[in-house]
Design a protein around this motif. Structure first.
Motif, PDB file in Angstrom:
ATOM      1  N   SER A 136      25.719 -79.262 -43.320  1.00 39.53           N
ATOM      2  CA  SER A 136      25.265 -77.794 -44.676  1.00 39.53           C
ATOM      3  C   SER A 136      23.749 -78.034 -44.115  1.00 39.53           C
ATOM      4  N   PHE A 137      22.218 -79.168 -43.631  1.00 37.71           N
ATOM      5  CA  PHE A 137      21.580 -78.593 -43.495  1.00 37.71           C
ATOM      6  C   PHE A 137      20.865 -78.603 -42.688  1.00 37.71           C
ATOM      7  N   THR A 138      21.757 -78.374 -41.657  1.00 35.01           N
ATOM      8  CA  THR A 138      20.850 -77.761 -40.224  1.00 35.01           C
ATOM      9  C   THR A 138      21.395 -75.990 -40.258  1.00 35.01           C
ATOM     10  N   LEU A 139      22.834 -75.914 -41.311  1.00 35.40           N
ATOM     11  CA  LEU A 139      22.721 -74.412 -41.088  1.00 35.40           C
ATOM     12  C   LEU A 139      21.613 -73.830 -42.171  1.00 35.40           C
ATOM     13  N   ILE A 140      21.743 -74.039 -43.393  1.00 35.30           N
ATOM     14  CA  ILE A 140      20.699 -74.241 -44.473  1.00 35.30           C
ATOM     15  C   ILE A 140      19.218 -73.741 -43.570  1.00 35.30           C
ATOM     16  N   LYS A 141      18.960 -74.774 -42.917  1.00 35.84           N
ATOM     17  CA  LYS A 141      17.304 -74.689 -42.268  1.00 35.84           C
ATOM     18  C   LYS A 141      17.728 -73.422 -41.427  1.00 35.84           C
ATOM     19  N   LYS A 142      18.567 -73.130 -40.959  1.00 34.25           N
ATOM     20  CA  LYS A 142      18.520 -71.883 -39.782  1.00 34.25           C
ATOM     21  C   LYS A 142      18.505 -70.687 -40.141  1.00 34.25           C
ATOM     22  N   ILE A 143      19.041 -70.761 -41.596  1.00 31.93           N
ATOM     23  CA  ILE A 143      19.049 -69.820 -42.150  1.00 31.93           C
ATOM     24  C   ILE A 143      18.000 -69.274 -43.663  1.00 31.93           C
ATOM     25  N   ALA A 144      17.808 -70.328 -44.007  1.00 35.99           N
ATOM     26  CA  ALA A 144      16.497 -69.598 -44.938  1.00 35.99           C
ATOM     27  C   ALA A 144      15.282 -70.888 -45.241  1.00 35.99           C
ATOM     28  N   LEU A 145      14.999 -71.585 -44.189  1.00 33.04           N
ATOM     29  CA  LEU A 145      13.731 -72.521 -44.621  1.00 33.04           C
ATOM     30  C   LEU A 145      13.090 -71.877 -43.242  1.00 33.04           C
ATOM     31  N   ASP A 146      11.836 -72.739 -43.832  1.00 32.51           N
ATOM     32  CA  ASP A 146      10.558 -72.297 -42.917  1.00 32.51           C
ATOM     33  C   ASP A 146       9.804 -73.710 -42.993  1.00 32.51           C
ATOM     34  N   PRO A 147       9.269 -74.257 -42.012  1.00 38.27           N
ATOM     35  CA  PRO A 147       8.253 -74.943 -41.910  1.00 38.27           C
ATOM     36  C   PRO A 147       7.398 -75.248 -43.538  1.00 38.27           C
ATOM     37  N   SER A 148       7.586 -75.595 -44.593  1.00 38.50           N
ATOM     38  CA  SER A 148       6.284 -76.297 -45.985  1.00 38.50           C
ATOM     39  C   SER A 148       5.019 -75.705 -45.022  1.00 38.50           C
ATOM     40  N   GLU A 149       3.943 -75.542 -46.195  1.00 36.18           N
ATOM     41  CA  GLU A 149       2.872 -74.922 -46.121  1.00 36.18           C
ATOM     42  C   GLU A 149       1.951 -75.397 -47.274  1.00 36.18           C
ATOM     43  N   LEU A 150       2.365 -76.903 -47.842  1.00 37.50           N
ATOM     44  CA  LEU A 150       2.343 -76.949 -48.729  1.00 37.50           C
ATOM     45  C   LEU A 150       1.578 -78.197 -48.183  1.00 37.50           C
ATOM     46  N   PRO A 151      -0.323 -78.507 -49.100  1.00 39.59           N
ATOM     47  CA  PRO A 151      -0.718 -79.716 -48.450  1.00 39.59           C
ATOM     48  C   PRO A 151      -0.395 -81.268 -48.514  1.00 39.59           C
ATOM     49  N   ALA A 152      -0.648 -82.010 -47.563  1.00 38.06           N
ATOM     50  CA  ALA A 152      -0.170 -82.907 -46.911  1.00 38.06           C
ATOM     51  C   ALA A 152      -0.933 -83.728 -48.249  1.00 38.06           C
ATOM     52  N   GLU A 153      -1.758 -83.930 -49.236  1.00 36.96           N
ATOM     53  CA  GLU A 153      -1.856 -84.641 -50.225  1.00 36.96           C
ATOM     54  C   GLU A 153      -1.249 -84.264 -51.011  1.00 36.96           C
ATOM     55  N   GLN A 154      -0.741 -82.896 -51.475  1.00 38.10           N
ATOM     56  CA  GLN A 154       0.222 -82.374 -52.702  1.00 38.10           C
ATOM     57  C   GLN A 154       1.575 -82.847 -52.420  1.00 38.10           C
ATOM     58  N   GLN A 155       2.147 -82.836 -51.127  1.00 34.16           N
ATOM     59  CA  GLN A 155       3.588 -83.646 -50.713  1.00 34.16           C
ATOM     60  C   GLN A 155       3.341 -84.928 -50.921  1.00 34.16           C
ATOM     61  N   THR A 156       2.395 -85.560 -50.669  1.00 36.40           N
ATOM     62  CA  THR A 156       2.449 -86.941 -50.669  1.00 36.40           C
ATOM     63  C   THR A 156       2.073 -87.280 -51.889  1.00 36.40           C
ATOM     64  N   LYS A 157       1.961 -86.759 -53.264  1.00 41.01           N
ATOM     65  CA  LYS A 157       1.703 -86.740 -54.042  1.00 41.01           C
ATOM     66  C   LYS A 157       3.045 -86.957 -54.491  1.00 41.01           C
ATOM     67  N   VAL A 158       4.020 -85.941 -54.729  1.00 34.52           N
ATOM     68  CA  VAL A 158       4.872 -85.649 -55.506  1.00 34.52           C
ATOM     69  C   VAL A 158       6.488 -86.335 -54.559  1.00 34.52           C
ATOM     70  N   GLN A 159       6.087 -87.300 -53.428  1.00 32.92           N
ATOM     71  CA  GLN A 159       7.357 -88.437 -52.954  1.00 32.92           C
ATOM     72  C   GLN A 159       6.402 -89.104 -53.312  1.00 32.92           C
ATOM     73  N   ALA A 160       5.238 -89.756 -53.983  1.00 32.43           N
ATOM     74  CA  ALA A 160       4.968 -90.740 -54.743  1.00 32.43           C
ATOM     75  C   ALA A 160       5.695 -90.740 -55.453  1.00 32.43           C
ATOM     76  N   HIS A 161       6.099 -89.585 -56.726  1.00 33.92           N
ATOM     77  CA  HIS A 161       6.451 -89.709 -58.023  1.00 33.92           C
ATOM     78  C   HIS A 161       8.334 -89.460 -57.523  1.00 33.92           C
TER      79      HIS A 161
END
Length: 340
Positions: A136-161
């Motif tokens: 499912s993930f492979t199909l959704i990525k191909k159709i509707a998802l693109d690489p994230s443009e969020l700053p690494a710092e913001q991603q790290t902060k959410v990942q920590a939470h």
């Protein structure tokens, strides 16, 4: 007594036009004055007689005789095979069928099928669920998802939470994985896949950047979907509903197929709304246990509602219909439930 009809020899679809002659103990099938079959009446079997269908006579060697007159009924064994015909003509039976058939379908689709789905997902091996999720993930990525443009710092902060909540709730970090993606199709959104991967879009992370607890509430909601195995259950329910409809209604074509497909879709929306409420309940309970407020969940829903409303102002006239067709409970219902 002479009955004109078609005689089918053993294991053959070719027939001969013959006459069946009935005596007290035997029946003879005659073609051009030649007896081609003779059987004892006590050894014969009859098909269930129904209005509009010929009363088929089956011989013990596998051959058959079918009267040309579809209304003809054999004088022997008549009490044993006319039950269906009598039921078909009974007004009370027809009325009971009209009343109880929809009730039966409701019980099967809304009670039996979900119960079977809950049981079936517990029997699935982990590797099967993992494959479902990855496909499912492979199909959704191909159709509707693109690489994230969020700053690494913001991603790290959410990942920590996210990791902190997993530890506090004793949830397996090898199962629950967080990913960030940009998506023009999904907008501000998050979703959980069967194997535990949770996807957060850039738009959602930015929308709730100044409301970290609201974002935690969204993450807990998606964790609730994984904990209760909603993705697997909804797949099992959809498959089971399709099988039930096929068994009850037979081979579906044309308008009937469209109508029944729509019915199955509405049933599935009902299943999904119940699952959304279950995930909401999980999020609200865990927010309280982690020392946050259920108002954080309400804040998240309000922010999402405002975001989606601003994106779809031109659809105001059909908002009520879209709300009804949505797989989620109404936003206001969810907000009011959290505020309480």
């Amino acid at each position: 007594m002479h009955v004109k009809g078609h005689f089918f020899p053993i294991a053959s679809s070719n027939y001969q036009v013959c006459v069946a002659t009935i005596s007290d103990t035997h029946i003879e099938v005659i073609n051009d004055e030649h007896v081609i079959a003779r059987h004892v009446i006590s050894s014969l079997t009859l098909s269930s007689g129904m209005a509009g269908l010929a009363d088929e006579l089956n011989f013990e060697d596998g051959s058959r005789f079918i009267p040309q007159d579809v209304s003809y009924r054999w004088p022997f064994k008549e009490n044993n095979h006319h039950i269906m015909e009598r039921l078909e003509k009974s007004k009370w039976v027809i009325l009971a069928a009209v009343i109880f058939t929809p009730l039966f379908m409701w019980l099967v689709l809304y009670k039996a099928v979900p119960a079977i789905a809950v049981y079936s997902v517990d029997t699935l091996p982990r590797n099967v669920v993992e494959q479902m999720g990855e496909q499912s993930f492979t199909l959704i990525k191909k159709i509707a998802l693109d690489p994230s443009e969020l700053p690494a710092e913001q991603q790290t902060k959410v990942q920590a939470h996210f990791t902190s909540m997993l530890n506090a709730l004793s949830l397996d970090q090898s199962v629950y994985r967080l990913s960030f993606y940009k998506s023009d199709s999904f907008g501000a959104n998050a979703f959980a896949l069967p194997h535990g991967r949770i996807v957060v879009t850039d738009d959602l992370a930015n929308l709730l950047a100044d409301k970290p607890n609201a974002l935690k509430a969204v993450l807990l909601h998606e964790m609730g979907h994984v904990v209760h195995q909603h993705s697997v259950r909804i797949t099992a329910q959809s498959a089971a509903s399709t099988i039930v409809l096929a068994v009850v209604f037979g081979d579906l074509e044309g308008v009937a197929e469209v109508a029944l497909g729509t019915g199955a879709s509405f049933a599935q929306q009902g299943f999904s709304r119940d699952m959304e409420r279950e995930a909401d309940s999980f999020a609200l309970t865990q927010l309280e246990s982690l020392g946050y407020s259920s108002n954080d969940f309400a804040d998240a829903i309000e922010a999402l509602q405002e975001s989606h409303t601003s994106e779809n102002e031109h659809l105001e006239k059909v908002n009520d219909l879209l709300e009804y067709l949505s797989s989620h409970p109404s936003a206001q219902e969810r907000i009011d439930n959290a505020r309480k």
